[in-house]
Design an enzyme around this catalytic site. Sequence first.
Site, PDB file in Angstrom:
ATOM      1  CB  SER A 189      -0.869   0.032   1.260  1.00  0.00           C
ATOM      2  OG  SER A 189      -0.107   0.476   2.370  1.00  0.00           O
ATOM      3  CG  ASP A 190       1.552   5.864  -1.082  1.00  0.00           C
ATOM      4  OD1 ASP A 190       2.540   5.869  -0.329  1.00  0.00           O
ATOM      5  OD2 ASP A 190       1.390   6.723  -1.967  1.00  0.00           O
ATOM      6  CE1 TYR A 191       5.156   7.199   6.001  1.00  0.00           C
ATOM      7  CE2 TYR A 191       3.025   7.816   6.876  1.00  0.00           C
ATOM      8  CZ  TYR A 191       4.386   7.673   7.031  1.00  0.00           C
ATOM      9  OH  TYR A 191       4.981   8.022   8.218  1.00  0.00           O
ATOM     10  CB  SER A 220      -3.106   4.058   0.871  1.00  0.00           C
ATOM     11  OG  SER A 220      -2.606   2.792   0.568  1.00  0.00           O
TER      12      SER A 220
END
Length: 764
Positions: free
Chosen positions: A285-287, A289
Site C-alpha cells: 500500500s502507499d503510506y 492508504s
Amino acid sequence: MKKTLSALLLITVFFSCSEKKSTGGDSKMDTFINDLMARMTIEEKIGQLNLPVAGGAVTGIAISKDVEDKIRKGQVGGIFGVFGPDKVRKVQEVAVNESRLKIPLIFGLDVIHGHRTIFPIPLGLAATWNPDLIRKSAQVAAQEASAEGLNWTFSPMVDIARDPRWGRVSEGNGEDPHLGSIVAAAMVKGYQGDGLSRNNTIMACVKHFGLYGGSEAGRDYNTVDMSRIAMYNYYLPPYKAALDAGAGSIMSSFNVVDGIPATGNRWLLTDVLRNEWGYKGFVVSDYTSVSEMINHGMGDIQTVSALALHAGLDMDMVSEGLLTTLKKSLDEGKVTQQEIDQACMRILEAKYKLGLFEDPYLYVSEERAKNEVLNTETRGASREVAAHSFVLLKNKGQVLPLKKQGTIALIGPLADNHRDMLGTWVIAGEWEKSVSVLEGVKAQAGGAKVVHAKGSNITEDKEFIKRLNFFNQQMVTLDQRSTDAMKQEALRVAAGADVVVAVIGESQSMSGESSSRTNLDIPESQKELLKALARTGKKIVLVLFTGRPLTLTWEEANVDAILNVWAPGTEAGNAIADVLFGVHNPSGKLPSTFPRSVGQIPLYYNHLPTGRPWDGVSETKFKTNYLDESNDPLYPFGFGLSYTTFDYSDISLSKTNLTGNESLTATVTLKNTGSYEGEEVVQLYIGDPVATISRPVKELKDFARVSLKPGESKEVSFTVTPEMLKFYNSQLKYDWESGEFNIYIGTNSRDVKVAKVMWSISSR
Ligand code: BGC
C-alpha cells in the site's frame, strides 16, 4: 523504542559480502517457502504483511511505534527509512537473531532519482528521451543504495499526469503513455539489473497504482474519475510496461478508481493486475492508504483491512490495519486463510529472490558504502545525464552558448545555492555536496569575468514559506536585506556585464508530494527581479529551475534565451556550465506540455478532436476556444531546441496501401543546417482520424536520437507496424481498425511533416 533502536544503529560493524549468490529455480523456491510457511503461525504470517517506517522518511501524519519489539515478535515483514550498513545490519540482527523463525527483513526507501549521488528529478530524466542514460541513473542509484543496506526502492513513479498544478509531476515521466512506458521500463531495468539476487541491484516498486496522476484540480490525494477508455489507452500502459520489464513490486495509490480506493479495489489489484496482466510480484500500500480508506468512507479499520487483503493487497505501509485486525477477521470469517497465505507467500518470495534467506546481510557492506558511493564516476554519470535533461526553450540571436570573454553576471537566488540543486525526494542526498551554478560557471568561464548578485528572495510570501519549510526551516529563508536593496545590487552588477544569466525558478520544496500550486508563474519576487533585469536592455539568459511546467508567457516574450534545467542534481552547476558554454549542445525535449496560462489546464498534445474544432485564426464563436486565451500551448510536448538547427525533409513511405500485418518504413532526411554538431530526437506520431471511438489527434509511437555534424544529413527511418495502430475500443478490446492513418514525423508534437496511408485488415 526509537531511542533503543538508534542506540543500536550507532554501532558500526564491518561486514563484507560476496558479489553474487546462487538463486534457486522456482521449484526450489517453492519448496523452501512451503516448508517455512508450514512452520509459521497465523500471527507470523500476518506479521510479514506489515511495513512500518523508521528513520526520517515520514510522509504522512502517522508514524510507526515499537518497531524493534515488533520485529522481535515476528510482526514486521519489512522496514523503510533505515539505511547505512551499520544501521541496517543492527536492525536485521534483531530479525534474524531474535525472532522465532529468523525471517530476514526487506529494507526499502524512496530512492527516486539517485541515492547519494543525485540525478535530475524524474521529469528531467524523462526529458532526456534517452533510455540508456535513464537506465544508467537507476543503476547507479541501485549500486549506492544497495551498498547502504537497501534492497527495495519505491520507484519508478510512472503516473501519467496532465495537470502541472500537481506537485508530483516532478516525480513522474510526463503526459505521454509511450514515452512514459519506455522510461518506466528503463528505470526498472536499471534498478534490478541482471537479477534481484545480486548485491548491487535492488527491487523496483512501480507506483502509484493506479491513475494517481489524474487527481482532480491537480490537488494531491484528490479524487480521480475517468473512463475505462482513458485508463486503458493513456494511464495504465506505463504501469504495465514497468511490470513487463520485471518490476518485483507495485504500490497501490491513495486515490479512488471507479469510486473505490485503489488500495481496496479488487478490480484494479486482482482483475487487471493479476488476471489480465499476469503479475506475480507483491502489492504494497502507499503510506497509510489502508487506514485512509476509513476517511474515504469504506468502513472501520477492520473492514478496510479485510477489503484491502481481499482486493489483492499484500503489504500494509504504516497503517498496521492488517497486523492488528486480520486474525480477528479470519476468526469471524471475513477473510480466508488462503488470502493471508497468498499475501505472505508473495512477500517471502520477494525476500527469497533478493537472496535474503541465503544471506540476510547481502546488501550490507561498509567497504562498498565507502568506495561505490558518490565518487568521481557516479558524479560523472550524474553530470552527463543532467546535461542531457536540459531543454532549450528559446535562444534568440544565438545568445547561447556563452562566449568565454567579457563579463557574465549570474543573478538570482538559485545562482549561489546548493540546496535547491537537488529537487524533491532526496533522502540520502547531501545538498552541501552539490555544485552550485556559480561554482560551475566560474570553473569553466576561462577568460570571462563572472560576477554575482542574489537579486531577490525565492519568495517573500510568508505563508508560502511556512509551507515550503515543513521538513526544515532552512529550506527557504528570507534575506535580511530589503527587496529594493537586493534588486539595486543586482542592477548594479548587471550594468557592468555583457550578458545576464538569471538563475531563478522553483526551489526544492515547491514541487513534489503535497506541493500542488494554483499559480504556475515563477514566484513573484523572482519575476519582479527578472523584469527589472530585462528593462536594462542587456541580453538575458534565463536558467530556469522547475519541477513542473510553468507558465512562461512573459518570459518567452521578454528574455533572449531560456534553458530549462529542472532540478539537475548533485552536479547541477557543472552540467549547467557544460551547456551554457557549449561543451554540451542541449538535446532535451519536453515530456509535458507547457501551457500559456493555468486556465488552459489540463492541456496535453494527445487530446481528442472536438465536434467544433477551431483553427486558431477564423471566426471564434461557437468553436472550441476561450474568449481570453488561445488553445495552443506555449511549448508543445516534445519541444526542445538545439544550438544548431535541423531541417526535416518530407516523409517518404515504402508503401501507402497496406493490408493485414504488413509494415511500412517511413523515412525523413534530417540535415544539420546550423554551425554546431548536435543531437536531435526525431519523433514519430500516428493519427487515426476515423475509428469506432474518437481517437487522439496524434500519438507518439516511436523516436530516434540522431547525431549530426554541421552540414551533415542522415536518413532516419521508422518501421510502422499494425501494433502501433492498436487501441482499446469501446469493448476494451485492444485492436486496430482499417482506414486512413496519418504518419507524422517531426521535431516536436506540433512541428511535424505528414504523410497518409491506407491500411486494411481485410486479409487477416
Ligand atoms: C508517497 C509514496 C512514497 C511513500 C513512502 C507516500 O506518501 O505517496 O510515493 O513511496 O510515501 O515514503
